[in-house]
Design an enzyme around this catalytic site. Structure first.
Site, PDB file in Angstrom:
ATOM      1  N   LYS A  51       0.800  -1.224   0.000  1.00 24.21           N
ATOM      2  CA  LYS A  51       0.000   0.000   0.000  1.00 24.21           C
ATOM      3  C   LYS A  51       0.838   1.283   0.000  1.00 24.21           C
ATOM      4  CE  LYS A  51      -4.464  -1.216   0.211  1.00 24.21           C
ATOM      5  NZ  LYS A  51      -5.502  -0.670  -0.670  1.00 24.21           N
ATOM      6  N   SER A 305       0.861  -9.814  -0.727  1.00 20.36           N
ATOM      7  CA  SER A 305       0.636  -8.369  -0.639  1.00 20.36           C
ATOM      8  C   SER A 305       0.899  -7.771   0.732  1.00 20.36           C
ATOM      9  CB  SER A 305      -0.803  -8.046  -1.064  1.00 20.36           C
ATOM     10  OG  SER A 305      -1.733  -8.674  -0.196  1.00 20.36           O
TER      11      SER A 305
END
Length: 506
Positions: A51, A305
């Site tokens: 992110k 992720s």
């Protein structure tokens, strides 16, 4: 795909704060699957998540006048940390709105980067609305977690790295999907360079925002989403991310909680690191894809992720991983209540290990047992064992995929209730915060008797509860109205076989 996204990705500024993460071969998993499996290690970023890329690229490209005003974001974890670190690097004032259910470790992590925090509501949606209101009132720029061109471009740098790190085009790239920012950016770049490489999104079965949108050919807002993979618990895919996904995503695969837990274990076995549930989604989808397609010897890439997982969730992950690997079966079996019956039952199991055995006397003739059995050959062995019990005259129910059995019944002690009438069984979720249970009970009212209650902490932002309530038929509609008013997700489990066999009225 529009040329502008390729240009944006090539120009994206992410490496002031982010690192080019390695593409590691998962040797153990590759050997098991008979394919070449690679992990893109975004869990190794400074905030343990991809992110940071999108947040920084968005903020570094803001005009100086906007930077001086400051930014605001809404997040329960990864995006919040990305915005906070980016703001620290760029010397921008950042305000992060987080749900009250956010674990303290994530709140402290965001604070450590110097951002200000407001806790609002019990869900991301509430925090998002509050952040939008603040942005308008104070003239701050809202940093969207996924539905923004600069954020998408920042995430797209992962695709650029993949194609540089892998010596030849892979068969497929598997990408976790929440709001769609990651798969839009990665897919846009890879499809432009190698159109034949498959881009496969992976979502939880209980949070299929992109899967549902692609099937309906329009964005759909889900009524509720599961909370286990909290990093992708998004009710509606973004407008821009959906537009891109329609052009670059080949398919979306759905996986269940057990498969996600098994994937977390797979990643640990290969890397000795612990992925968060959303981070392990890609491996869960890759495994299902390989089995479905019968692939052998292919190059497959999965994006890990993130690794922002609470330590106390690991117990739940470990318990469910064996089910995800189909290495454990749960059966409810009726055996005679007589000497030697347990020995005869165990002889049928053979040399397999019994992982658990739950039983309480309730009938002089028959005994209902809840048994876990270790497997070495997955579903094929489970089905053969099930049939063996049938052939020997046992009454048996397979509980391996029964969520209520795995979450609650297996931990409950006591057996059937005597003289109980009109019990309705409800499974529900409520936010893990002080006073949540009291709020629930106050709003439920005192018009009926609570006859069963089971709660067990799973380390998540939401608690999972099983509750029995004695009701007359006339009261049932009143109860449903009150539950809907509470706005907690709930399921009627009154007809669940695990309940009937082990905890229902005698």
């Amino acid at each position: 795909m529009p040329q502008r996204y390729i240009e944006k990705i090539l120009r994206a500024r992410v490496y002031d704060v982010a690192r080019e993460t390695p593409l590691d071969r998962a040797n153990r998993l590759s050997a098991r699957l008979d394919n070449h499996v690679f992990l893109k290690r975004e869990d190794l970023q400074p905030v343990f998540s991809f992110k940071l890329r999108g947040a920084y690229n968005k903020m570094v490209n803001l005009p100086d006048t906007v930077k001086r005003q400051g930014v605001v974001a809404a997040s329960a974890g990864n995006h919040a940390q990305g915005v906070a670190l980016a703001a620290q690097e760029l010397k921008i004032q950042a305000l992060i709105v987080m749900p009250k259910t956010t674990p303290p470790i994530k709140v402290q992590s965001v604070k450590s980067f110097g951002a200000k925090i407001i806790l609002a509501g019990d869900s991301y949606d509430t925090a998002y609305s509050h952040a939008q209101t603040i942005a308008q009132e104070k003239g701050l720029t809202f940093i969207h977690p996924f539905d923004d061109a600069e954020v998408i471009a920042g995430q797209g740098t992962i695709g650029m790295e993949l194609m540089r790190q892998h010596p030849s085009p892979p068969e497929a790239v598997f990408v976790p999907v929440g709001g769609g920012g990651l798969i839009a950016g990665v897919g846009a770049y890879i499809k432009y360079v190698y159109p034949h490489v498959k881009i496969v999104g992976v979502e939880p079965e209980d949070a299929p925002s992109l899967y549902t949108a692609l099937a309906a050919n329009r964005r759909v807002k889900l009524k509720q989403v599961g909370i286990f993979a909290d990093g992708v618990a998004v009710k509606q895919v973004g407008k821009e991310t959906y537009r891109i996904a329609k052009q670059v995503v080949d398919e979306v695969i759905l996986v269940n909680t057990d498969e996600i837990c098994a994937a977390i274990k797979d990643i640990f076995d290969d890397t000795r690191t612990t992925a968060e549930p959303a981070g392990a989604l890609s491996i869960a989808g890759l495994k299902r894809y390989v089995k479905r397609e019968g692939l052998i010897g292919k190059n497959l890439i999965a994006i890990n992720s993130g690794a922002n997982i609470n330590f106390d969730r690991l117990r739940h992950v470990a318990e469910r991983a064996e089910f995800g690997e189909r290495r454990e079966a749960l059966f409810a079996v009726q055996i005679p209540e007589q000497p030697g019956s347990f020995l005869r039952f165990c002889k049928l199991i053979g040399k397999r290990s019994i992982t658990e055995f739950n039983y309480r006397y309730s009938d002089p003739n028959r005994a209902q047992i809840f048994v876990g059995i270790e497997l070495s050959n997955g579903d094929e062995e489970r089905q053969a064992l099930f049939q063996r019990f049938i052939d020997k005259g046992y009454s048996i129910v397979d509980m391996t995929d029964n969520e209520t059995a795995k979450l609650h019944i297996r931990y409950m002690v006591g057996g059937h209730a005597q003289g109980l009438e009109g019990e309705k069984l409800i499974r529900f979720e409520f936010p893990e915060r002080p006073g949540a249970l009291l709020y629930f009970l106050n709003n439920l009212g005192t018009d009926w008797n609570i006859s069963l209650f089971h709660y067990r902490n799973h380390g998540a932002a939401y608690g999972r509860v099983l509750m029995g309530i004695q009701l007359s038929k006339a009261d049932r509609n009143t109860l449903l109205r009150r539950l809907k008013k509470l706005n907690y997700p709930f399921w009627d489990e009154t007809d669940n076989p695990a309940y009937k066999l082990f905890a229902g009225a005698s």
